[in-house]
Design an enzyme around this catalytic site. Structure first.
Site, PDB file in Angstrom:
ATOM      1  N   ASP A   1     -44.936   2.487  17.497  1.00 44.95           N
ATOM      2  CA  ASP A   1     -43.704   2.993  18.096  1.00 44.95           C
ATOM      3  C   ASP A   1     -42.509   2.165  17.618  1.00 44.95           C
ATOM      4  O   ASP A   1     -42.520   1.675  16.492  1.00 44.95           O
ATOM      5  CB  ASP A   1     -43.827   2.950  19.633  1.00 44.95           C
ATOM      6  CG  ASP A   1     -43.103   4.099  20.311  1.00 44.95           C
ATOM      7  OD1 ASP A   1     -41.863   4.142  20.215  1.00 44.95           O
ATOM      8  OD2 ASP A   1     -43.750   4.947  20.935  1.00 44.95           O
TER       9      ASP A   1
ATOM     10  N   SER B   1     -43.710  12.344  24.129  1.00 43.61           N
ATOM     11  CA  SER B   1     -43.859  10.900  23.949  1.00 43.61           C
ATOM     12  C   SER B   1     -44.360  10.244  25.224  1.00 43.61           C
ATOM     13  O   SER B   1     -45.045   9.226  25.187  1.00 43.61           O
ATOM     14  CB  SER B   1     -42.523  10.264  23.562  1.00 43.61           C
ATOM     15  OG  SER B   1     -42.233  10.446  22.208  1.00 43.61           O
TER      16      SER B   1
ATOM     17  N   HIS C   1     -37.916   3.103  23.532  1.00 42.55           N
ATOM     18  CA  HIS C   1     -38.996   4.085  23.456  1.00 42.55           C
ATOM     19  C   HIS C   1     -40.375   3.430  23.444  1.00 42.55           C
ATOM     20  O   HIS C   1     -41.277   3.817  24.205  1.00 42.55           O
ATOM     21  CB  HIS C   1     -38.781   4.935  22.203  1.00 42.55           C
ATOM     22  CG  HIS C   1     -39.627   6.160  22.104  1.00 42.55           C
ATOM     23  ND1 HIS C   1     -40.899   6.155  21.567  1.00 42.55           N
ATOM     24  CD2 HIS C   1     -39.376   7.452  22.457  1.00 42.55           C
ATOM     25  CE1 HIS C   1     -41.394   7.382  21.587  1.00 42.55           C
ATOM     26  NE2 HIS C   1     -40.497   8.196  22.124  1.00 42.55           N
TER      27      HIS C   1
END
Length: 593
Positions: free
Chosen positions: A141, A529, A196
């Protein structure tokens, strides 16, 4: 793939395509990064290195040392390399008998307090604590924020003996017995500057953190699926760039480092040939070594069927669905004339009860009607907007309204039943209700409104597959059958991916507005996600009870025990949710696998 704004995906895509040649250091002879995939790794890494150099030298068109063209060598878990080549050189390289495929680098896109309880996975479920502490969850990620409470190693014992990785996070970055390793590619630091990666890692395996919330919203215990497990973070995205060569490098290292499963919340907008997809290639070699790979299936559902990008049979592809709570707002028009309900994650309360209401169309002197209605960034007159609530036809108007000094924003949503974190008091309404506000504005001499702070309500229809989620069928590999016999479905399974609270990077804005000065430890995001690490956490949970099960056995257990979902309420039915909604407790005792 996290959802940030319906139109933001288009904006990012344009930026990425403009940037990619500069990011690779393109030269005048039109060289760009190509990846050569050669199959299984040789017994010794030095053999692979020599092979890569020899292949490049044999092209005979390189004007200097091969080291100036070689970007990366993959030699720990599989065999391949990335290099700067011309189109002709790439074609010649593809003709070598040792080469399986040659393909250009592509840009991949980034695709909780209540969600685990909604999945029937509360804090009292049966656990195997010793086995859980031996499980290593790998996350590919944007990196990770190591100081987050979700990654504290208080109470953790030594790292598992099987761990062969390293802590290469860069300056001022420290691993511990919870976050046991990290690596960065295309960047000097593995620190998460976007939020994220921190969000996905904590969802899968973050610690139990009490009193977590987003400015008091969604308050409760933030926790991962396997809080006692270890985390290894691989920063394959630098800023908004997730490049093929870095993704492959992450797989190469994660497999060799000894992770038990890999969670990947990345993807392309459309599928590509499996021999040219670094995710499919990396996941294939992971499965070969007993490592399950889980991938978010995409956020392109508004384009209709056959939009799912995760199509390889050896990857567990995850859809996003709702939980049983919704973040809603209310806007009160005039002196209580009408109250309308909409969506957003709005932590603000206006200091005054009623605020003047203006329309983007009337507060510009430089734009045509279409751009003014949409509140384009250069359209709004700050003098006419300051301390007012602005009506904008599209959600992206929030950035311009905030920068122009507006107190609030009313817009209409492009994605149904989805709440975005906003940098000011804002609400998204249905087209019908938005038109009603426009009518009120046009028919009132001094229109005013009040936007109330968000609240949480119960959603009795959950789980419903999110409207933004990519649907099947699997058009690229049509002979792949999923769990429902006779249907060519994709994804494999669905899990919570809407309005998920999890750890976040304090270096990043919690909203899509980069000028938003707020910084938070926990943030609310939606997207596939977010659903992918939920399934990764459950897969890790299953592995604690069945440590010797293969990736296929774990995948089977998850899919065959899934809750049935209501087909009439989900556009596309099995093409949207695959085998159903994940059932964590049942998955550890599935019967036949």
């Amino acid at each position: 793939m996290a959802m940030s704004s319906f139109l933001l995906v288009v904006d990012i895509t344009v930026i990425l395509m403009l940037c990619i040649s500069h990011c690779h250091g393109a030269v005048e002879d039109d060289r760009k990064v190509y990846i050569a995939y050669l199959g299984a790794a040789p017994e010794r890494e030095d053999i692979a290195s020599s092979q890569h150099s020899a292949m490049l030298q044999s092209l005979s068109t390189l004007s200097s040392s091969v080291e100036n063209y070689l970007i990366k060598s993959y030699k720990r878990s599989f065999n391949g390399f990335a290099a700067k080549l011309t189109n002709e050189e790439a074609k010649k390289l593809a003709s070598f008998k040792e080469v399986v495929s040659v393909f250009p680098s592509k840009v991949y896109h980034l695709q909780t307090t209540r969600s685990w309880d909604f999945l029937g996975f509360n804090q009292t479920v049966k656990r195997n604590a010793t086995a859980e502490s031996n499980v290593i969850v790998g996350v590919l990620d944007t990196g990770i924020w190591p100081e987050s409470d979700s990654f504290s190693d208080e109470g953790f014992g030594p790292r598992p003996k099987k761990w062969k990785g390293a802590c290469k996070g860069g300056q001022n970055f420290t691993c511990n017995n919870k976050l046991i390793g990290t690596r960065a590619y295309h960047s000097d630091s593995a620190r998460d500057m976007e939020g994220h990666g921190t969000h996905t890692a904590s969802t899968a395996a973050g610690n139990n953190v009490v009193n977590a919330s987003f400015y008091g919203l969604a308050e409760g215990i933030a926790r991962g699926g396997v809080p006692s497990a270890r985390i290894a973070a691989y920063k394959v995205c630098s800023g908004i760039l997730c490049l093929s060569e870095d993704i492959l490098a992450g797989f190469d290292d994660a497999i060799a480092d000894g992770v038990d499963l890999i969670s990947v919340s990345l993807g392309l907008e459309i599928p590509v040939d499996l021999y040219q997809d670094p995710l499919a290639i990396g996941a294939f070699h992971a499965a070969e070594k007993g490592v399950l790979v889980l991938q978010s299936a995409g956020n392109s559902g508004t384009t209709g069927f056959q939009s799912v990008s995760s199509v390889a049979a050896w990857i567990l592809s995850v859809a996003a669905s709702t939980t049983d709570h919704l973040f809603v707002d209310k806007v009160v028009l005039g002196n209580g004339w009408k109250t309308l309900t909409g969506f957003s994650v709005n932590s603000f309360s206006l200091n005054r009860t009623k605020v003047p209401l203006v329309y983007g169309l009337q507060v510009t002197s430089s734009c045509d009607e279409a751009h003014a209605r949409a509140c384009y960034s250069y359209c709004l007159n700050k003098t006419l907007v300051k301390n007012k609530i602005v009506l904008c036809d599209v959600m992206n108007g929030v950035n311009a309204a905030y920068d122009a000094g507006a107190l609030g924003l009313i817009t209409k949503y492009q994605v149904e039943n989805l709440s975005f974190v906003v940098p000011l008091s804002a609400i998204t309404l249905s087209s019908e209700d938005y038109d009603l506000v426009i009518s009120y504005h046009n028919s009132t001499k001094e229109p005013k409104a009040e936007i109330l702070r968000s609240e949480t309500i119960k959603d009795k229809f959950a789980p419903i597959v999110a409207s933004f989620f990519s649907r099947g069928p699997n058009a690229f590999v049509p002979d792949i059958l999923k769990a429902r016999i006779g249907l060519i479905t994709s994804p494999d399974i669905s899990a919570s991916g809407v309005d998920i609270l999890a750890a976040y990077s304090p270096a990043a804005s919690p909203s899509t507005t980069t000028t938003d000065p707020r910084r938070v430890k926990y943030n609310i995001i939606s997207g596939t996600s977010m659903s992918c690490p939920h399934v990764a956490g459950v897969a890790a949970y299953v592995k604690t009870f069945h440590p010797h099960w293969s990736p296929s056995a774990i995948k089977s257990a998850l899919m065959t025990t899934a809750f049935p979902m209501d087909a009439p309420r989900n556009q596309g039915a099995e093409f949207a949710y695959g085998s159903g909604h994940i059932n964590p407790v049942k998955a550890i005792d599935p019967g036949l696998v």
